[in-house]
Every structure is written in C-alpha cells, then in structure tokens.
Motif scaffolding. Structure first.
Motif, PDB file in Angstrom:
ATOM      1  N   PHE A 120       0.870  -1.182   0.000  1.00 20.25           N
ATOM      2  CA  PHE A 120       0.000   0.000   0.000  1.00 20.25           C
ATOM      3  C   PHE A 120       0.909   1.235   0.000  1.00 20.25           C
ATOM      4  CE2 PHE A 120      -3.598   2.538   1.797  1.00 20.25           C
ATOM      5  CZ  PHE A 120      -4.560   2.135   0.893  1.00 20.25           C
ATOM      6  N   GLY A 121       1.695   1.341  -1.069  1.00 20.46           N
ATOM      7  CA  GLY A 121       2.760   2.332  -1.105  1.00 20.46           C
ATOM      8  C   GLY A 121       2.322   3.731  -1.499  1.00 20.46           C
ATOM      9  N   GLY A 122       1.135   3.864  -2.081  1.00 18.76           N
ATOM     10  CA  GLY A 122       0.607   5.193  -2.418  1.00 18.76           C
ATOM     11  C   GLY A 122       1.098   5.707  -3.767  1.00 18.76           C
ATOM     12  N   TRP A 123       0.667   6.923  -4.074  1.00 20.77           N
ATOM     13  CA  TRP A 123       0.938   7.527  -5.388  1.00 20.77           C
ATOM     14  C   TRP A 123       2.341   8.107  -5.401  1.00 20.77           C
ATOM     15  CZ3 TRP A 123      -3.816  10.501  -7.801  1.00 20.77           C
ATOM     16  CH2 TRP A 123      -4.974   9.719  -7.670  1.00 20.77           C
ATOM     17  N   GLN A 124       3.333   7.256  -5.547  1.00 20.46           N
ATOM     18  CA  GLN A 124       4.727   7.699  -5.598  1.00 20.46           C
ATOM     19  C   GLN A 124       5.556   6.590  -6.246  1.00 20.46           C
ATOM     20  OE1 GLN A 124       6.295   8.277  -1.612  1.00 20.46           O
ATOM     21  NE2 GLN A 124       5.061   6.617  -0.741  1.00 20.46           N
ATOM     22  N   ASN A 125       6.785   6.941  -6.618  1.00 14.93           N
ATOM     23  CA  ASN A 125       7.628   5.967  -7.330  1.00 14.93           C
ATOM     24  C   ASN A 125       8.275   4.955  -6.395  1.00 14.93           C
ATOM     25  OD1 ASN A 125       7.265   6.905 -10.010  1.00 14.93           O
ATOM     26  ND2 ASN A 125       8.555   8.673  -9.523  1.00 14.93           N
ATOM     27  N   TYR A 126       8.556   5.382  -5.178  1.00 15.32           N
ATOM     28  CA  TYR A 126       9.200   4.495  -4.197  1.00 15.32           C
ATOM     29  C   TYR A 126       8.468   4.609  -2.871  1.00 15.32           C
ATOM     30  CZ  TYR A 126      13.382   4.430  -7.186  1.00 15.32           C
ATOM     31  OH  TYR A 126      14.260   4.265  -8.216  1.00 15.32           O
ATOM     32  N   SER A 127       8.512   3.530  -2.081  1.00 13.19           N
ATOM     33  CA  SER A 127       8.055   3.656  -0.697  1.00 13.19           C
ATOM     34  C   SER A 127       9.011   2.915   0.229  1.00 13.19           C
ATOM     35  CB  SER A 127       6.622   3.139  -0.506  1.00 13.19           C
ATOM     36  OG  SER A 127       6.527   1.792  -0.882  1.00 13.19           O
ATOM     37  N   ASN A 130       7.967  -5.335   9.196  1.00 12.48           N
ATOM     38  CA  ASN A 130       7.495  -6.080  10.374  1.00 12.48           C
ATOM     39  C   ASN A 130       6.028  -5.825  10.669  1.00 12.48           C
ATOM     40  OD1 ASN A 130       9.851  -7.456  11.177  1.00 12.48           O
ATOM     41  ND2 ASN A 130      10.707  -5.522  11.917  1.00 12.48           N
ATOM     42  N   VAL A 131       5.476  -4.773  10.090  1.00 11.43           N
ATOM     43  CA  VAL A 131       4.052  -4.482  10.360  1.00 11.43           C
ATOM     44  C   VAL A 131       3.199  -5.516   9.622  1.00 11.43           C
ATOM     45  CG1 VAL A 131       2.199  -2.801  10.005  1.00 11.43           C
ATOM     46  CG2 VAL A 131       4.489  -2.025  10.671  1.00 11.43           C
ATOM     47  N   PRO A 132       2.343  -6.263  10.356  1.00 10.90           N
ATOM     48  CA  PRO A 132       1.555  -7.306   9.697  1.00 10.90           C
ATOM     49  C   PRO A 132       0.712  -6.717   8.563  1.00 10.90           C
ATOM     50  CG  PRO A 132       1.309  -7.433  12.095  1.00 10.90           C
ATOM     51  CD  PRO A 132       2.079  -6.175  11.812  1.00 10.90           C
ATOM     52  N   GLY A 133       0.717  -7.392   7.413  1.00 14.02           N
ATOM     53  CA  GLY A 133      -0.102  -6.967   6.277  1.00 14.02           C
ATOM     54  C   GLY A 133       0.494  -5.839   5.453  1.00 14.02           C
ATOM     55  N   SER A 134       1.694  -5.363   5.821  1.00 10.25           N
ATOM     56  CA  SER A 134       2.242  -4.218   5.083  1.00 10.25           C
ATOM     57  C   SER A 134       2.749  -4.613   3.701  1.00 10.25           C
ATOM     58  CB  SER A 134       3.354  -3.547   5.878  1.00 10.25           C
ATOM     59  OG  SER A 134       4.392  -4.469   6.144  1.00 10.25           O
ATOM     60  N   LEU A 135       3.232  -5.830   3.555  1.00  8.52           N
ATOM     61  CA  LEU A 135       3.756  -6.301   2.275  1.00  8.52           C
ATOM     62  C   LEU A 135       3.432  -7.785   2.115  1.00  8.52           C
ATOM     63  CD1 LEU A 135       7.442  -5.083   1.829  1.00  8.52           C
ATOM     64  CD2 LEU A 135       5.429  -4.245   0.605  1.00  8.52           C
ATOM     65  N   ARG A 136       3.226  -8.181   0.867  1.00 10.21           N
ATOM     66  CA  ARG A 136       3.024  -9.605   0.590  1.00 10.21           C
ATOM     67  C   ARG A 136       3.858  -9.951  -0.646  1.00 10.21           C
ATOM     68  NH1 ARG A 136      -1.293 -11.781  -2.397  1.00 10.21           N
ATOM     69  NH2 ARG A 136      -2.218  -9.700  -2.458  1.00 10.21           N
ATOM     70  N   LYS A 137       4.688 -11.003  -0.517  1.00 11.08           N
ATOM     71  CA  LYS A 137       5.465 -11.431  -1.685  1.00 11.08           C
ATOM     72  C   LYS A 137       4.543 -12.124  -2.665  1.00 11.08           C
ATOM     73  CE  LYS A 137       9.553 -12.794   0.641  1.00 11.08           C
ATOM     74  NZ  LYS A 137      10.692 -13.675   0.786  1.00 11.08           N
TER      75      LYS A 137
END
Ligand SMILES: NC(=O)c1ccc[n+]([C@@H]2O[C@H](COP(=O)([O-])OP(=O)(O)OC[C@H]3O[C@@H](n4cnc5c(N)ncnc54)[C@H](OP(=O)(O)O)[C@@H]3O)[C@@H](O)[C@H]2O)c1
Length: 338
Positions: free
Chosen positions: A95-102, A107-114
């Motif tokens: 959930f990186g938002g409207w930008q090129n990089y985040s 470690n935050v649960p649900g922040s990223l999924r491979k």
C-alpha cells in the motif's frame, strides 16, 4: 538513495474532483532503518474508493490527510532491504501510495506480501488477483451465496470487480448478466469474459427501458445482484428481482461526486423479502487467502482474462483517476511507473 516523486492531496474537492485537488512534488527517499525495505513501484492502483477519502466526511475509513501522499495499492520490487525475509528483487504487493518508491516497515503485519509472477503477471495483483477480485469473491460467496442455475446480475461488469465476479459466478454454474456502458464494453463482457448477456445502460437510459432489457435477459428473474453503481441501475434491477433475492451492496459510483441517488421502488425490498448487505472487503481479511487462491487459478488457467487501462507515469495519475470516475477506463485502471 534514489529521488522520489509523489502526488499529494493538495485540497479537498467541492462537488466534482478536479486535477487541481492534487499536487506533484519531488521528494527525497529516506535511508532505511532496521526492519525496513525500499520498494520501487512498478504499478499503482487507481480505485473508486479513493474519491470518498478525498472528502472530509465521516466514513468507514479515515479521510485521506491533506498535504500527504495519496494512499493506494502498489506492486513493485524490493530494491534495498534491511529485513531478513525480503531480498532485493522480490516482487511485492503493498500500500505504497501515489509515488515511485516507498519505504516500508516490513514487520508491520499486512504491510507487504510477496507474490509469484510465474503464472500471474505482476499488475494483476492489483486487480483480479488482488483487492478488487477478493471484493467480487466476498459479495458473491458470502452475501449472494448462489446455487447453480441462479440468475445473477452485476453492474460495472467490464471493470476490475465486475469482470472477476463474472468468472467466479460462471464457475458456480450461474447464469450471469452484466450491465456496462457502451457497445465495446458490452462486447468484451460477453465475448471475452463469457457472460451470458450484457446490457448497455447507455442505450437503456431510464428505469423503464433498463428493466425491460433486464426482463428479456433474465427470463427467470434475478436471484442475486452485485451492486457497483447505484441510482437508476439499482432501481431497474429491483423491479426484476425474485422473492428472497440477495443484493451485495459493494459500491455506488454514480454518487461518488455528490450526485443524489434516488430510489423510486424501495417497496420491492419488502415485497420480495430481499436481503441487502453492504460490505467493505478490508474488514474480511479472513477470506483473502481462499479467494486469492481461486482467483489466481482462474487467471492462470485463462478462465479469467482481465483487461487493464494503463496510464503512463506518475504525473498522469490524477487525470486517469478522474477518468475512472466517469467510466473512461476499460478494465482495471493502473498507472505504470517503470
Ligand atoms: N465495498 C468494497 O469493499 C469495495 C472494494 C472495491 C471496489 N468497490 C466498489 O466496486 C465498484 C467497482 O470498482 P472497480 O474498481 O471494479 O471499478 P471499475 O468497474 O473498474 O471502474 C469503475 C466503472 O464504474 C462505471 N461507472 C462510473 N460512473 C458510472 C455511473 N455514473 N453510472 C454507471 N456506471 C458508472 C464505469 O463503467 P461503465 O462505463 O460500464 O459505466 C467505470 O468504468 C465501485 O463502486 C467501487 O467503489 C467496493
């Protein structure tokens, strides 16, 4: 660290949203702390819900804060990592938002999924095999709960949610009728998505005409309706519902810019003892693994061939987003960043 660009919400819309509500800025990328990763976004998702969050009003989610990066789903690649579970080159959805990089605290649960891009292209994790697909799955399986042979109708049928709904409903042996705007979208819904029929609501532009078209397309009445639009379309569908029909109230995009959505036939809800249930997909995280597994299978096997509208570059995001609210997109609306 690489230079970043971001789109911020600069001011809130009064009535219709405009490109003047957004601001494109250059930004630095902060150095990583332990547990963080740097994600280079390949695609970002534009979704109708973002319009509601541009307003200050009370809703199920907090409003998008002013002066901050527009929030939204992204897929991309890890380009730097200080987290043991993520390596440079890993493809991730977040959930990186409207930008090129985040920069993401992994470690935050649900922040990223491979994600695995062997059989499913990366961009589809923002559409059919992502939030919109799970939305279709939840409304179909948990609210409409169809039996084989039921007649189901979905509005905005060519879009990210509607197209997934069609494939999931066909897999359950239902008759599926779409409603969409224009001959090209209707041809795609029938010929490529495999719906039984698709009705062009722009040809049938009032309740009487649309409900007559629905009567012809649904000779046994409507057992389940997946609502994405609201207003005239909902009115027309209600007139063709069967007793004990189920309505999954997913979205009402016709009213997102502030237009009223009058209902002229609400008594049908009572007369037909209809179950109508609104839902927000992010409140049902327990179904995501099962739903994503089914959706991934449908895409990998070619039974669901989702279409995408792709805007090029971050600066194109505001215009593409406004187009989405007017039906200019054809399938899942994305912005390609790399
Ligand atoms: N409840 C949840 O958790 C949840 C989650 C995701 C999405 N949603 C909702 O699901 C719906 C579909 O989302 P999506 O991402 O799949 O978008 P989408 O269908 O890919 O794009 C939006 C489509 O809505 C249609 N539309 C726009 N304005 C309209 C109007 N005034 N009257 C009739 N149709 C109109 C357009 O299609 P036509 O050209 O065919 O009109 C447009 O292409 C939205 O209402 C969204 O808010 C809800």
């Amino acid at each position: 660290m690489p230079k970043n660009q971001q789109v911020l919400l600069d001011n809130r819309p009064e009535g219709e949203a405009t490109t003047g509500n957004f601001k494109l800025v250059d930004a630095e990328t902060p150095a990583l702390a332990d547990g963080q990763v740097l994600v280079r976004h390949h695609y970002m998702s534009l979704d109708p819900y973002m319009r509601g969050r541009m307003n200050e009003s009370k809703s199920y989610a907090q409003p998008q804060p002013l002066g901050q990066v527009m929030q939204g789903g992204t897929v991309g690649e890890i380009v730097e990592s200080r987290h043991p579970r993520y390596a440079v080159g890993d493809k991730v959805v977040g959930f990186g938002g409207w930008q090129n990089y985040s920069v993401v605290d992994a470690n935050v649960p649900g922040s990223l999924r491979k994600v695995d891009t062997t059989h499913v292209p990366l961009s589809h994790y923002l559409g059919a095999v992502g939030m919109p697909g799970v939305t279709a799955w939840y409304g179909l399986v948990k609210i409409i709960a169809p039996k084989a042979g039921d007649t189901l109708v979905v509005s905005a049928a060519s879009g990210a949610v509607g197209s997934a709904f069609g494939a999931l409903a066909k897999a359950r042996g239902c008759r599926v009728v779409g409603i969409a705007g224009g001959p090209d979208k209707c041809a795609y819904v029938q010929d490529e998505l495999g719906f039984d029929e698709c009705i062009d609501y722009k040809v049938h532009g009032d309740v009487k005409s649309l409900s007559a078209a629905l009567k012809a397309a649904c000779p046994d009445g409507i057992d389940g309706y997946f609502e994405n639009v609201g207003g005239m379309v909902l009115d027309a569908v209600l007139l063709r519902t069967n007793a004990f029909a189920r309505i999954a109230l997913c979205g009402m995009i016709a009213g997102y810019d502030g237009a009223p959505l009058p209902l002229t036939n609400p008594s049908v809800l009572l007369i037909n003892r209809i179950k109508l249930e609104g839902f927000i997909v992010s409140e049902h995280m327990e179904v995501w693994p099962e739903a994503l597994a089914e959706l991934g299978g449908l895409v990998a096997s070619g039974k669901l061939r989702p279409r995408e509208s792709v805007a090029e570059g971050l600066a194109a995001a505001p215009q593409a987003f406004l187009g989405l609210l007017k039906g200019k997109n054809f399938g899942k609306q994305l912005v390609k960043l790399i």
